[in-house]
Design an enzyme around this catalytic site. Structure first.
Site, PDB file in Angstrom:
ATOM      1  N   ASP A   8       0.879  -1.174   0.000  1.00 49.12           N
ATOM      2  CA  ASP A   8       0.000   0.000   0.000  1.00 49.12           C
ATOM      3  C   ASP A   8       0.915   1.222   0.000  1.00 49.12           C
ATOM      4  O   ASP A   8       2.143   1.099  -0.153  1.00 49.12           O
ATOM      5  CB  ASP A   8      -1.017  -0.043   1.158  1.00 49.12           C
ATOM      6  CG  ASP A   8      -0.385   0.171   2.525  1.00 49.12           C
ATOM      7  OD1 ASP A   8       0.856   0.324   2.611  1.00 49.12           O
ATOM      8  OD2 ASP A   8      -1.131   0.202   3.524  1.00 49.12           O
ATOM      9  N   CYS A  66       2.766  -3.519   3.923  1.00 49.90           N
ATOM     10  CA  CYS A  66       2.006  -2.343   4.321  1.00 49.90           C
ATOM     11  C   CYS A  66       2.764  -1.717   5.491  1.00 49.90           C
ATOM     12  O   CYS A  66       3.911  -2.108   5.754  1.00 49.90           O
ATOM     13  CB  CYS A  66       0.545  -2.671   4.639  1.00 49.90           C
ATOM     14  SG  CYS A  66       0.275  -3.770   6.047  1.00 49.90           S
ATOM     15  N   THR A  68       2.540  -1.793   8.891  1.00 52.66           N
ATOM     16  CA  THR A  68       2.933  -2.760   9.918  1.00 52.66           C
ATOM     17  C   THR A  68       3.065  -4.180   9.377  1.00 52.66           C
ATOM     18  O   THR A  68       3.666  -5.028  10.030  1.00 52.66           O
ATOM     19  CB  THR A  68       1.856  -2.821  11.023  1.00 52.66           C
ATOM     20  OG1 THR A  68       0.613  -3.193  10.404  1.00 52.66           O
ATOM     21  CG2 THR A  68       1.711  -1.487  11.738  1.00 52.66           C
ATOM     22  N   GLY A  71      -2.248  -5.562   8.369  1.00 58.91           N
ATOM     23  CA  GLY A  71      -3.411  -5.534   7.479  1.00 58.91           C
ATOM     24  C   GLY A  71      -3.242  -6.480   6.301  1.00 58.91           C
ATOM     25  O   GLY A  71      -4.159  -7.238   5.954  1.00 58.91           O
ATOM     26  N   HIS A  99       8.393 -24.740   8.242  1.00 55.82           N
ATOM     27  CA  HIS A  99       7.365 -25.365   9.089  1.00 55.82           C
ATOM     28  C   HIS A  99       5.934 -25.037   8.655  1.00 55.82           C
ATOM     29  O   HIS A  99       5.045 -25.863   8.841  1.00 55.82           O
ATOM     30  CB  HIS A  99       7.541 -24.916  10.547  1.00 55.82           C
ATOM     31  CG  HIS A  99       8.746 -25.520  11.204  1.00 55.82           C
ATOM     32  ND1 HIS A  99       8.949 -25.490  12.555  1.00 55.82           N
ATOM     33  CD2 HIS A  99       9.813 -26.178  10.669  1.00 55.82           C
ATOM     34  CE1 HIS A  99      10.098 -26.101  12.848  1.00 55.82           C
ATOM     35  NE2 HIS A  99      10.642 -26.512  11.713  1.00 55.82           N
ATOM     36  N   ARG A 133       5.745 -34.043   9.211  1.00 54.75           N
ATOM     37  CA  ARG A 133       4.745 -33.685  10.225  1.00 54.75           C
ATOM     38  C   ARG A 133       4.180 -32.282   9.982  1.00 54.75           C
ATOM     39  O   ARG A 133       3.043 -31.986  10.349  1.00 54.75           O
ATOM     40  CB  ARG A 133       5.331 -33.775  11.626  1.00 54.75           C
ATOM     41  CG  ARG A 133       6.399 -32.742  11.950  1.00 54.75           C
ATOM     42  CD  ARG A 133       7.052 -33.031  13.294  1.00 54.75           C
ATOM     43  NE  ARG A 133       7.882 -31.930  13.761  1.00 54.75           N
ATOM     44  CZ  ARG A 133       9.113 -31.676  13.311  1.00 54.75           C
ATOM     45  NH1 ARG A 133       9.645 -32.417  12.355  1.00 54.75           N
ATOM     46  NH2 ARG A 133       9.816 -30.655  13.807  1.00 54.75           N
ATOM     47  N   HIS A 134       4.958 -31.417   9.343  1.00 56.90           N
ATOM     48  CA  HIS A 134       4.483 -30.064   9.078  1.00 56.90           C
ATOM     49  C   HIS A 134       3.408 -30.060   7.995  1.00 56.90           C
ATOM     50  O   HIS A 134       2.460 -29.287   8.058  1.00 56.90           O
ATOM     51  CB  HIS A 134       5.656 -29.161   8.677  1.00 56.90           C
ATOM     52  CG  HIS A 134       6.716 -29.098   9.722  1.00 56.90           C
ATOM     53  ND1 HIS A 134       6.484 -28.592  10.976  1.00 56.90           N
ATOM     54  CD2 HIS A 134       8.004 -29.526   9.723  1.00 56.90           C
ATOM     55  CE1 HIS A 134       7.582 -28.690  11.698  1.00 56.90           C
ATOM     56  NE2 HIS A 134       8.522 -29.254  10.974  1.00 56.90           N
ATOM     57  N   ARG A 137      -0.013 -30.722   9.363  1.00 57.50           N
ATOM     58  CA  ARG A 137      -0.593 -29.551  10.041  1.00 57.50           C
ATOM     59  C   ARG A 137      -1.040 -28.497   9.040  1.00 57.50           C
ATOM     60  O   ARG A 137      -2.107 -27.874   9.198  1.00 57.50           O
ATOM     61  CB  ARG A 137       0.441 -28.963  11.004  1.00 57.50           C
ATOM     62  CG  ARG A 137       0.766 -29.923  12.125  1.00 57.50           C
ATOM     63  CD  ARG A 137       2.036 -29.557  12.849  1.00 57.50           C
ATOM     64  NE  ARG A 137       2.382 -30.595  13.813  1.00 57.50           N
ATOM     65  CZ  ARG A 137       3.576 -30.747  14.361  1.00 57.50           C
ATOM     66  NH1 ARG A 137       4.556 -29.916  14.054  1.00 57.50           N
ATOM     67  NH2 ARG A 137       3.807 -31.713  15.213  1.00 57.50           N
TER      68      ARG A 137
HETATM   69  C1  RB5 Z   1      -1.852   2.753   6.454  1.00 58.14           C
HETATM   70  O1  RB5 Z   1      -1.800   3.963   7.129  1.00 58.14           O
HETATM   71  C2  RB5 Z   1      -1.675   1.595   7.438  1.00 58.14           C
HETATM   72  O2  RB5 Z   1      -2.798   1.483   8.241  1.00 58.14           O
HETATM   73  C3  RB5 Z   1      -1.422   0.309   6.693  1.00 58.14           C
HETATM   74  O3  RB5 Z   1      -0.280   0.450   5.914  1.00 58.14           O
HETATM   75  C4  RB5 Z   1      -1.148  -0.942   7.508  1.00 58.14           C
HETATM   76  O4  RB5 Z   1      -0.181  -0.718   8.480  1.00 58.14           O
HETATM   77  C5  RB5 Z   1      -2.323  -1.654   8.008  1.00 58.14           C
HETATM   78  O5  RB5 Z   1      -2.208  -2.730   8.596  1.00 58.14           O
END
Ligand code: RB5
Length: 153
Positions: A8, A66, A68, A71, A99, A133-134, A137
């Site tokens: 994103d 993205c 973090t 998302g 795994h 085994r993996h 699962r």
């Molecule tokens: C965008 O601002 C941010 O929310 C997105 O990149 C992401 O981190 C969402 O999980």
């Protein structure tokens, strides 16, 4: 290898870096967007493009980014046949392949630098599925998705 990649706006720069990084290593890269980080986009739309490319066999692996990585992970793991792993260390990426038989690597562009991202990508792409085994699962993951869909109606 053939790699589908998308981000994103929050991770556009790291995505651009990784496209070149992967091409330099001889991979075929499908950059599924966005084309600019100048405007906001919705991560589920770009997750869908990469997951589609992996599940239809066009790409061997996907890379999603993205801010973090959270998302993109949530979105990607809603697709049948996708096992997306959000990784912050090369060891996590290697184990996600070994795994969990992950087929999509997810990175948090606001949380890691480009050098570390390259090491994580390298670990992911160079680690094989261990099977055994993996696999048992991993197979249960798809069965559970189907069962829960029936229960949820
Ligand atoms: C965008 O601002 C941010 O929310 C997105 O990149 C992401 O981190 C969402 O999980």
């Amino acid at each position: 290898m053939k790699i589908a990649i998308a981000s994103d706006h929050a991770a556009f720069e790291l995505k651009s870096y990784l496209v070149k990084y992967l091409e330099k290593r001889g991979h075929t890269v499908f950059d599924l967007g966005p084309e600019s980080g100048a405007y906001s986009v919705d991560y589920p739309d770009f997750s869908e493009k990469v997951c589609g490319s992996v599940t239809n066999g066009e790409a061997d692996f996907g890379v999603l980014l993205c801010g973090t990585g959270i998302g993109m992970s949530i979105a990607a793991n809603k697709h049948r046949g996708i096992r997306a792993a959000l990784c912050f260390f090369p060891e996590m990426a290697a184990l996600a392949r070994r795994h969990n038989h992950a087929n999509v690597l997810v990175l948090g562009g606001r949380l890691i630098g480009s050098e570390l991202a390259g090491w994580i990508v390298d670990a992911f792409l160079s680690s094989p599925e261990e099977g055994g085994r993996h696999k048992k699962r991993v197979d249960k993951l798809e069965i559970r998705v189907d069962e829960n869909r029936v229960k949820d109606g």
